[in-house]
Each structure stands twice: as C-alpha cells, then as structure tokens.
Design a protein around this motif. Structure first.
Motif, mmCIF file in Angstrom:
data_model
loop_
_atom_site.group_PDB
_atom_site.id
_atom_site.type_symbol
_atom_site.label_atom_id
_atom_site.label_comp_id
_atom_site.label_asym_id
_atom_site.label_seq_id
_atom_site.Cartn_x
_atom_site.Cartn_y
_atom_site.Cartn_z
ATOM 1 N N TYR A 1 -17.347 9.513 12.516
ATOM 2 C CA TYR A 1 -18.622 9.014 11.547
ATOM 3 C C TYR A 1 -18.409 9.197 10.137
ATOM 4 C CZ TYR A 1 -22.964 6.870 9.730
ATOM 5 O OH TYR A 1 -23.354 5.907 9.465
ATOM 6 N N LEU B 1 -15.117 6.787 9.353
ATOM 7 C CA LEU B 1 -16.084 5.285 9.642
ATOM 8 C C LEU B 1 -16.525 4.982 8.555
ATOM 9 C CD1 LEU B 1 -17.768 5.021 13.485
ATOM 10 C CD2 LEU B 1 -15.269 4.441 12.745
ATOM 11 N N LEU C 1 -19.629 1.824 13.712
ATOM 12 C CA LEU C 1 -20.550 2.315 12.760
ATOM 13 C C LEU C 1 -22.485 1.606 12.364
ATOM 14 C CD1 LEU C 1 -20.968 4.516 10.432
ATOM 15 C CD2 LEU C 1 -19.525 2.269 8.831
#
Length: 166
Positions: A51, A54, A118
């Motif tokens: 995450y 991203l 995302l």
C-alpha cells in the motif's frame, strides 16, 4: 547497543518508571496500529508495504520512482523492496523498467490497475488511521506528537548509511 556505542551497565541512564511506560506504550501502539493497517490492506490483496509503495508511486512525477528511492522512502533494504515490487508486478499493480539515465537503475511505475487498487483501498486506510490515531489526539497534542516524531526521525536518519530518508 545497535548504534555502534557500547556502555557498561553502570554507565547506562536507565529508563525511569514514566519513561518505561511511554516506551512500552509507543511499542504497543505502533505494533497494534501497523497490524490493523496490514490486516485492513489484506481485504484489497495488499500488505502495508505494498500500500505504501502504491501511495509513493501515485504521488511521484510520472507515477514512477527509482527502486533505490522507494527503499529509502520506506526505510527498507533494497532487496526487500525488490521482492515486494516483484510481487506487485505479478499482481499487475506496477511494472519495472530500466532507467533511461542509468542502465543499472530500475524504475517502478504504477499501472492503471495499481492506481485502481489504491483508489479502492485508500478510503478504508485513511478512515482506519483517522479512527485509531488522529481522532484520539487533540490538535495541540498532535502538533507536539509531530515534532517529537520528526526529531526522532531526524536523529536516526542522520549519518544513516543509506540515508536519503528525510
């Protein structure tokens, strides 16, 4: 001690009861918050590191960054970031390309699928961080908290061998 310093037990400035409490509270809060973030990310077939990659790529010019820059920004080893980006590449979230400036350099670029993932995960991530951190801290304490964390980061990044961390 891991920073290259050694001290005899008699020379150590031991933590007092209040300092021990704060240190342990910090460790527990950080561990629990990161576990919640990692668990939440799983719902989107991500982990916390993926995450974060991203996010970094989405914010970068051209939605791409050198792998070395990603490693520095995440405070991870280059090999760890390489393995993470390889996993993400298999998921179609990023692509790796040779750097036009330096043939040895590798660039990670966000794909449309990565941006979509995302966009899907970000609202839940932000809600979790807000609920478990920012909603619990007054604006005055938040300013102090930010200064403390920046002081810690600055101190630890100073002289760090791979330091382009701050």
């Amino acid at each position: 001690m891991g920073d290259g310093h050694t001290a005899a037990a008699a020379d150590v400035r031991w933590l007092n009861v209040e300092e021990q409490g704060v240190w342990r509270a910090f460790l527990t809060a950080n561990t629990l918050l990161m576990a919640h973030i990692d668990e939440d990310a799983k719902r989107f077939d991500l982990n916390a590191s993926e995450y974060a990659i991203l996010v970094l790529l989405s914010e970068a010019e051209g939605q791409e960054l050198r792998m070395a820059h990603l490693a520095d920004a995440l405070c991870h080893s280059r090999s760890r970031v390489t393995h993470t980006v390889q996993r993400m590449e298999h998921k179609g979230l990023v692509v790796r390309i040779a750097s036009g400036d330096d043939r040895r350099g590798v660039i990670a670029r966000l794909t449309d699928a990565g941006q979509a993932r995302l966009t899907e995960a970000a609202p839940d991530h932000v809600a979790l961080v807000r609920r478990h951190l920012f909603d619990l801290v007054s604006p005055e304490d938040l300013a102090v908290f930010g200064r403390v964390l920046n002081a810690i980061s600055d101190d630890l990044a100073e002289g760090h061998p791979e330091s382009d961390l701050r």
